[in-house]
Enzyme design. Structure first.
Site, short mmCIF file in Angstrom:
data_model
loop_
_atom_site.label_atom_id
_atom_site.label_comp_id
_atom_site.label_asym_id
_atom_site.label_seq_id
_atom_site.Cartn_x
_atom_site.Cartn_y
_atom_site.Cartn_z
CG ASN A 14 0.24 10.49 -0.79
OD1 ASN A 14 0.35 11.55 -0.17
ND2 ASN A 14 0.29 10.41 -2.11
CD1 TRP A 15 -2.72 10.52 5.42
CD2 TRP A 15 -2.47 12.21 6.88
NE1 TRP A 15 -2.99 10.03 6.66
CE2 TRP A 15 -2.85 11.04 7.58
CE3 TRP A 15 -2.26 13.39 7.60
CZ2 TRP A 15 -3.01 11.02 8.97
CZ3 TRP A 15 -2.41 13.37 8.99
CH2 TRP A 15 -2.79 12.20 9.65
CE LYS A 16 -3.13 10.89 -3.23
NZ LYS A 16 -3.87 10.51 -4.43
CG HIS A 100 1.77 10.58 -6.36
ND1 HIS A 100 0.73 11.09 -7.08
CD2 HIS A 100 1.25 9.64 -5.53
CE1 HIS A 100 -0.39 10.48 -6.70
NE2 HIS A 100 -0.10 9.59 -5.76
CD GLU A 102 -2.51 12.90 -6.74
OE1 GLU A 102 -2.03 13.34 -5.68
OE2 GLU A 102 -3.41 12.04 -6.78
CD GLU A 170 0.37 5.26 -6.19
OE1 GLU A 170 -0.33 4.96 -5.22
OE2 GLU A 170 0.71 6.43 -6.45
N GLY A 176 -7.66 7.43 -6.90
CA GLY A 176 -8.79 8.25 -6.48
C GLY A 176 -10.06 8.03 -7.28
CB SER A 214 -9.05 2.68 -6.01
OG SER A 214 -9.27 3.93 -6.65
N GLY A 235 -4.00 6.27 -0.64
CA GLY A 235 -4.30 7.70 -0.59
C GLY A 235 -5.49 7.95 0.32
N GLY A 236 -6.66 8.10 -0.30
CA GLY A 236 -7.88 8.48 0.42
C GLY A 236 -8.13 7.67 1.69
P1 PGA Z 1 -5.98 6.54 -3.67
O1 PGA Z 1 -4.58 7.24 -3.95
O2 PGA Z 1 -5.75 5.43 -2.69
O3 PGA Z 1 -6.86 7.64 -3.11
O4 PGA Z 1 -6.48 6.03 -4.98
C1 PGA Z 1 -3.42 6.47 -4.09
C2 PGA Z 1 -2.22 7.36 -4.29
O5 PGA Z 1 -2.34 8.40 -4.93
O6 PGA Z 1 -1.12 7.04 -3.79
#
Ligand code: PGA
Length: 253
Positions: A14-16, A100, A102, A170, A176, A214, A235-236
């Site tokens: 997920n590049w956000k 998600h 977020e 998650e 993150g 993470s 994510g990251g």
């Molecule tokens: P992260 O994000 O790997 O940066 O913790 C995971 C996600 O939000 O799907």
């Protein structure tokens, strides 16, 4: 993981809100690296909506699949700025992430909004990655299972083909932050999600359950070995080909 043999592992990135046209170079590096890792798992990259069409063209001959990070709960019409599930599919995506944290936390989305998005995604032929997870406060008050159960009961549509739904667990506090639950906790929560999915679906054993929060090259091996962890949502670490490929290696054999 991979115990039943029915659930094909999935590594999803997920590049956000990261990535401009220049990032397609990184995507191409991911695509060729994934091809070299064989075909025992699925790999999906979800770039921002603006890059989906170009990304889908650039990986059209590769194994990596393009997904979207969200879609509207509405079918079409006067919803300025929103992108419908049909548009997502039309632009070349085959997966969509919904629910998600977020968006649940940051944009006030409820499980009933999420349910409508899942239905729209499935109706448009997309595989839906449905995210669930507890906050730190909910974990602290021992309500993780109650929260996850409610999210599943309220946002998983009944009567859909379970192969079109993938659940991503998650924990909000792990996203993150560099914090990851203990392996025992991931195992317990995934087993709980599996039992709940088996209440919802006759074929609940066939639904993939990803872990997200993470995930990094240095912790993926132990996470991937846990029963009922059928893949990861990253994510990251999905922004760099080297890290995403190192993570994918854990699912390639
Ligand atoms: P992260 O994000 O790997 O940066 O913790 C995971 C996600 O939000 O799907």
């Amino acid at each position: 993981m991979r115990v039943s043999g029915v659930r094909r592992p999935l590594v999803a990135g997920n590049w956000k809100m990261n990535g401009l046209t220049g990032s397609l170079v990184e995507l191409e590096a991911i695509a060729s690296g994934i091809d070299e890792l064989g075909d025992k798992f699925d790999a999906v990259i979800c770039p921002p909506a603006t890059l989906i069409a170009a990304a889908a063209v650039s990986v059209r001959n590769a194994r990596v699949i393009i997904g979207a990070q969200d879609c509207s709960a509405e079918k079409q019409g006067a919803f300025t700025g929103d992108v419908s599930a049909a548009m997502v599919a039309d632009s070349g995506a085959r997966y969509v992430i919904v629910g998600h944290s977020e968006r649940r936390q940051g944009r006030g989305e409820t499980s009933s909004d999420v349910l409508r998005k899942v239905e729209r995604g499935v109706a448009s032929g997309l595989v839906v990655i449905l995210c669930i997870g507890e906050t730190e406060r909910e974990m602290g008050s021992d309500s993780t299972e109650a929260v996850l159960r409610q999210q599943l009961m309220e946002s998983v549509p009944r009567g859909v083909d379970p192969s079109l739904i993938t659940i991503a667990y998650e924990p909000v506090w792990a996203i993150g932050t560099g914090c990851v639950p203990t392996l025992a906790r991931i195992a317990d929560v995934h087993a709980f999600i599996r039992r709940t999915l088996c209440e919802i679906f006759e074929d609940g054993e066939d639904v993939r359950i990803l872990y997200g929060g993470s995930v990094k090259p240095d912790n993926v091996a132990e996470i991937s070995a846990i029963e009922h962890v059928d893949g990861v949502l990253v994510g990251g670490a999905s922004l760099k080909a080297r890290d995403f490929l190192a993570i994918s290696t854990a699912f390639s054999t």
